[in-house]
Design an enzyme around this catalytic site. Structure first.
Site, PDB file in Angstrom:
ATOM      1  N   ASP A  70     -17.915  -4.696   9.019  1.00  0.00           N
ATOM      2  CA  ASP A  70     -16.863  -3.683   8.998  1.00  0.00           C
ATOM      3  C   ASP A  70     -15.547  -4.297   8.529  1.00  0.00           C
ATOM      4  O   ASP A  70     -15.542  -5.181   7.673  1.00  0.00           O
ATOM      5  CB  ASP A  70     -16.734  -3.058  10.393  1.00  0.00           C
ATOM      6  CG  ASP A  70     -16.397  -1.586  10.339  1.00  0.00           C
ATOM      7  OD1 ASP A  70     -15.251  -1.256  10.008  1.00  0.00           O
ATOM      8  OD2 ASP A  70     -17.288  -0.756  10.610  1.00  0.00           O
ATOM      9  N   HIS A  99     -10.867   0.364  12.064  1.00  0.00           N
ATOM     10  CA  HIS A  99     -12.234   0.880  12.032  1.00  0.00           C
ATOM     11  C   HIS A  99     -13.215  -0.032  12.768  1.00  0.00           C
ATOM     12  O   HIS A  99     -13.997   0.406  13.623  1.00  0.00           O
ATOM     13  CB  HIS A  99     -12.660   1.061  10.577  1.00  0.00           C
ATOM     14  CG  HIS A  99     -13.828   1.953  10.373  1.00  0.00           C
ATOM     15  ND1 HIS A  99     -15.130   1.527  10.503  1.00  0.00           N
ATOM     16  CD2 HIS A  99     -13.893   3.263  10.038  1.00  0.00           C
ATOM     17  CE1 HIS A  99     -15.945   2.529  10.253  1.00  0.00           C
ATOM     18  NE2 HIS A  99     -15.223   3.603   9.964  1.00  0.00           N
ATOM     19  N   ASN A 189     -20.217  10.726   4.653  1.00  0.00           N
ATOM     20  CA  ASN A 189     -19.594  12.011   4.335  1.00  0.00           C
ATOM     21  C   ASN A 189     -19.329  12.041   2.838  1.00  0.00           C
ATOM     22  O   ASN A 189     -18.364  12.620   2.377  1.00  0.00           O
ATOM     23  CB  ASN A 189     -18.278  12.164   5.108  1.00  0.00           C
ATOM     24  CG  ASN A 189     -18.369  11.637   6.518  1.00  0.00           C
ATOM     25  OD1 ASN A 189     -19.304  11.964   7.239  1.00  0.00           O
ATOM     26  ND2 ASN A 189     -17.413  10.806   6.923  1.00  0.00           N
ATOM     27  N   SER A 256     -19.447   7.259  10.624  1.00  0.00           N
ATOM     28  CA  SER A 256     -19.238   5.831  10.884  1.00  0.00           C
ATOM     29  C   SER A 256     -19.013   5.561  12.362  1.00  0.00           C
ATOM     30  O   SER A 256     -19.282   4.457  12.842  1.00  0.00           O
ATOM     31  CB  SER A 256     -18.048   5.321  10.078  1.00  0.00           C
ATOM     32  OG  SER A 256     -16.883   6.044  10.388  1.00  0.00           O
TER      33      SER A 256
END
Length: 384
Positions: A70, A99, A189, A256
């Site tokens: 990540d 994130h 997405n 996510s």
């Protein structure tokens, strides 16, 4: 005199100073300013819905290594413990997006008394592989990180950053799967330039546990990709998790953030059932999900308790349970032709019935006439 002396000093410094690194070796520092989080946190709906604490008496994920590929992790957060961290960006381990820190918290945030937020599997060993300072991954770097995660011994690899299909990425996934790693990836997405949905990778590869996003009422979130073949859903709307700055962030959404919920469950399963390989772990998670409704929901919402405790027929005795064969259909002759009458059996039955009646009559007679004879002392009755 001061002028020449100053010039000599400058020349001396230039001679002894190390040369600057070549331009291609220098990495411009990323702008590291994630949104400001809050110091206060409430129990999120996703935590109440999955209730992973019910599984903790059996396992918290101890002995399992989970790799997070990540944007890095805030190593100063009091609820996050990272055993190993790798930076592929050259900008340090700091999470400049937030994130990766949120993903790490969902998987393994430590339980702290008085703090209503915790991770799914706080007993796991976390590895952070920072491969980006953005929210989308580079396939080459992502592929390298997946290979490294497998070489580091990761039992579960969480990929919450999607990328395009790429031969190197496909080969990296095959390599990690070959080393028995469970790869859990966001269904994404993603939309193409013309607005039509397109598959997200590595989630769309066949040996990957692809995760879609669910809303608090259990349905698929509108933004959750329906083109990627979804395996299961995880909570992915109005999510709360850990955040850089020793804080928390609420209102997060996306597949996510659904992915680490499933990765945490995969870690619990691997800890409780170490005899299962990566394919069996994926099969157990999908077989015990709550059931999907419609396109893009896969097997439905992941269920931590059932995933860990269910007794599945295909695992009994280490081999599939084979159902007994169905009875052979009756032939037309067997259905239409009556069985022949057995007259001898009928005669024997009638004889036995008659003998039984005689025996009953004899017993009745004995019970009636013997007492009468005793009262008369066996003397004959009077005539006329």
């Amino acid at each position: 005199m001061r002028g020449p002396g100053l010039l000599a000093t400058v020349l001396a410094l230039l001679l002894v100073a190390p040369p600057a690194p070549p331009a291609e070796a220098r990495v411009a520092p990323a702008r590291c300013a994630p949104r400001k989080g809050s110091m206060q946190v409430a129990e999120p709906w996703a935590q109440r819905r999955l209730d992973p604490k019910r599984v903790w008496p059996l396992t918290r994920g101890e002995g399992v290594t989970v790799a997070i590929i990540d944007s890095g992790v805030d190593l100063t957060h009091p609820q996050i413990r990272v055993a190993k961290e790798v930076d592929y960006t050259g900008t340090g381990h700091r999470d400049c997006v937030g994130h990766g820190t949120a993903v790490a918290g969902i998987i393994a945030a430590q339980y702290l008394k008085g703090v209503p937020f915790h991770g799914v599997a706080p007993g796991v060993r976390l590895i952070s592989l920072k491969q980006t300072n953005e929210e989308r991954g580079d396939p080459d770097t992502l592929a390298r990180a997946i290979v490294d995660a497998a070489d580091f011994g990761a039992d579960v690899i969480n990929v919450s950053i999607d990328a395009r299909d790429d031969p190197k990425l496909r080969q990296a996934v095959a390599y990690a799967v070959g080393k028995d790693a469970v790869i859990v990836a966001a269904a994404g997405n993603t939309t193409a330039e013309d607005g039509t949905p397109e598959a997200s990778y590595p989630a769309a590869y066949p040996d990957v546990l692809a995760v879609g996003s669910a809303t608090p009422d259990g349905r698929r979130a509108d933004f959750s990709n329906t083109v990627t073949p979804v395996s299961v859903l995880g909570p992915g709307q109005d999510i709360t998790s850990t955040w850089p700055g020793r804080s928390y962030m609420s209102g997060l959404e996306g597949t996510s953030f659904a992915t680490p919920y499933v990765a945490g469950v995969a870690a619990l399963v691997r800890a409780r059932h170490p005899e299962l390989n990566q394919e069996q772990v994926r099969g157990r998670i999908t077989a015990t999900a709550d059931g999907g409704l419609g396109t893009g929901t896969g097997a439905g919402m992941v269920n931590p308790m059932l995933a860990v405790t269910a007794i599945l027929p295909m695992e009994v005795g280490g081999a599939p349970v084979i159902a007994p064969p169905a009875p052979a259909p009756l032939s037309q002759d067997a259905v239409s032709k009556p069985a022949p009458v057995d007259q001898e059996a009928i005669d024997l039955a009638l004889t036995i019935a008659a003998a039984a009646l005689c025996a009953v009559g004899l017993i009745v007679a004995v019970r009636v006439f013997v007492p009468m004879g005793r009262r008369r002392r066996w003397r004959p009755g009077r005539e006329g």
